[in-house]
Scaffold this active site. Structure first.
Site, PDB file in Angstrom:
ATOM      1  CB  ALA A   1      16.042 -44.747  -5.787  1.00 33.71           C
TER       2      ALA A   1
ATOM      3  CD  GLU B   1      -1.141  -2.265   2.284  1.00 35.29           C
ATOM      4  OE1 GLU B   1      -1.832  -2.741   3.191  1.00 35.29           O
ATOM      5  OE2 GLU B   1       0.045  -2.587   2.079  1.00 35.29           O
TER       6      GLU B   1
END
Length: 366
Positions: free
Chosen positions: A162, A52
């Site tokens: 993996a 702002e």
């Protein structure tokens, strides 16, 4: 008066802080007068003007009788910067539209109340979901006292992370790996277990050019967080020597090892129990003003986080390959013998990145 269109522009501005604003929320602001935008602003980094104030200082016109669109309720307290609500009132704005109320207990409706008491018209909850998604970690930290936890993984079509020998490089393709760098760049911390460190010796750093993130300077490095119950960390591990800071959570009280690691500028946090309490670790990270944690870990830590309900989101890159039953799975969980006990997931998004499929989903319980 198209509040949604102007707020959409404020949200776009807030996204400028995606890779640079970490402690504070990412906030954007536009000032509108006579149906046209006269100024734009956003929160650029910690300690700088809130959105702002940035917008008020950027305008070349008088903001009197204008409407201010901001993606988070203006603050009403004195923090690192002065309260924004007073500046808005002093500028003579006629109306303030906020995307969402600030969950910070120091604000939490007080900003909107202050504005209303000083004659400013207020409206809230315009594009609320978009604003909250942009600051999901900040909201969770304020409401539950812990960061937002995202688990990232790369898997084969049959869900393996993996090979049987632990090799996981590379399941996913290069475009997916670049996308992971963006996930790292927006995160406050990257968390993993000592098992992943011993198996892969990762760096856990952001390695992407600033131009690819549309930044003017190099991206910040997230905090590297390693869970290491017995303090098995090798002193030559890459995770200790890269740019940025590393924190190790341990239950070990080995004074010599602790001192040697601390001499390498590594922070050691000793937890007073026999095993690490994940909820307590996350609570401690929240106390460090960590909003978003990216978990890149093996099946044990991933399973523990899922089992304890501490995962808010998962991002999985699925590669078009099959590894077979000998490979490592995504999450190690207790034996499930009834389909009703499965961990239900809600898919948020599916996209294609290179040859891989990117899945973003959340545990349904959260």
């Amino acid at each position: 008066m198209n509040d949604h269109a102007f707020m959409a522009e404020a949200v776009r501005l807030a996204k400028k802080g995606l890779y640079v604003v970490r402690v504070n929320p990412r906030v954007g602001c536009v000032i509108v007068k006579d149906g046209r935008i006269i100024s734009r602003g956003h929160h650029a980094s910690l300690g700088q003007n809130h959105a702002e104030i940035d917008a008020l200082e950027n305008t070349t016109e008088n903001a009197e009788n204008s409407t201010v669109y901001v993606t988070l309720e203006p603050c009403s307290h004195e923090g690192r910067t002065p309260p924004c609500v007073k500046s808005l009132v002093d500028a003579g704005v006629m109306r303030v539209v906020a995307a969402v109320q600030d969950p910070n207990p120091q604000v939490n409706g007080r900003g909107l109340a202050y504005l209303s008491q000083h004659g400013v018209q207020v409206r809230c909850d315009v594009l609320k979901e978009e604003a909250m998604e942009l600051n999901k970690g900040f909201f969770l930290r304020m409401q539950k006292g812990r960061p937002h936890v995202t688990v990232k993984a790369a898997v084969s079509l049959d869900g393996k992370t993996a090979l049987a020998n632990g090799i996981s490089k590379w399941i996913s393709g290069e475009p997916a790996r670049l996308d992971v760098q963006k996930l790292r760049a927006r995160s406050c911390a990257i968390m993993s277990g000592i098992g992943t460190v011993l198996a892969d010796d990762p760096m856990f750093t952001v390695r992407i050019a600033k131009e690819q993130l549309d930044l003017e300077s190099e991206p910040q490095q997230p905090l590297r967080v390693i869970l290491d119950t017995n303090l098995m960390m090798p002193e030559a591990a890459k995770v200790l020597h890269g740019p940025g800071k590393t924190v190790i959570y341990t239950c070990s009280t080995n004074p010599q090892k602790i001192e040697r690691l601390r001499s390498k500028n590594v922070e050691i946090t000793v937890m007073e129990q026999d095993s690490l309490d994940l909820a307590e670790v996350l609570h401690d990270l929240a106390a460090r003003e960590i909003n978003e944690v990216l978990v890149e870990a093996g099946s044990r830590l991933t399973g523990s986080l899922l089992g304890q309900g501490l995962v808010d989101e998962m991002v999985v890159y699925m590669a078009p390959h099959i590894i077979g039953e000998s490979g490592h799975g995504l999450a190690r969980l207790p034996l499930i013998t009834d389909m009703r006990n499965r961990l239900a997931m809600q898919i948020e998004d599916i996209s294609v990145i290179g040859e891989d499929i990117k899945l973003r989903f959340r545990p349904s319980s959260t």
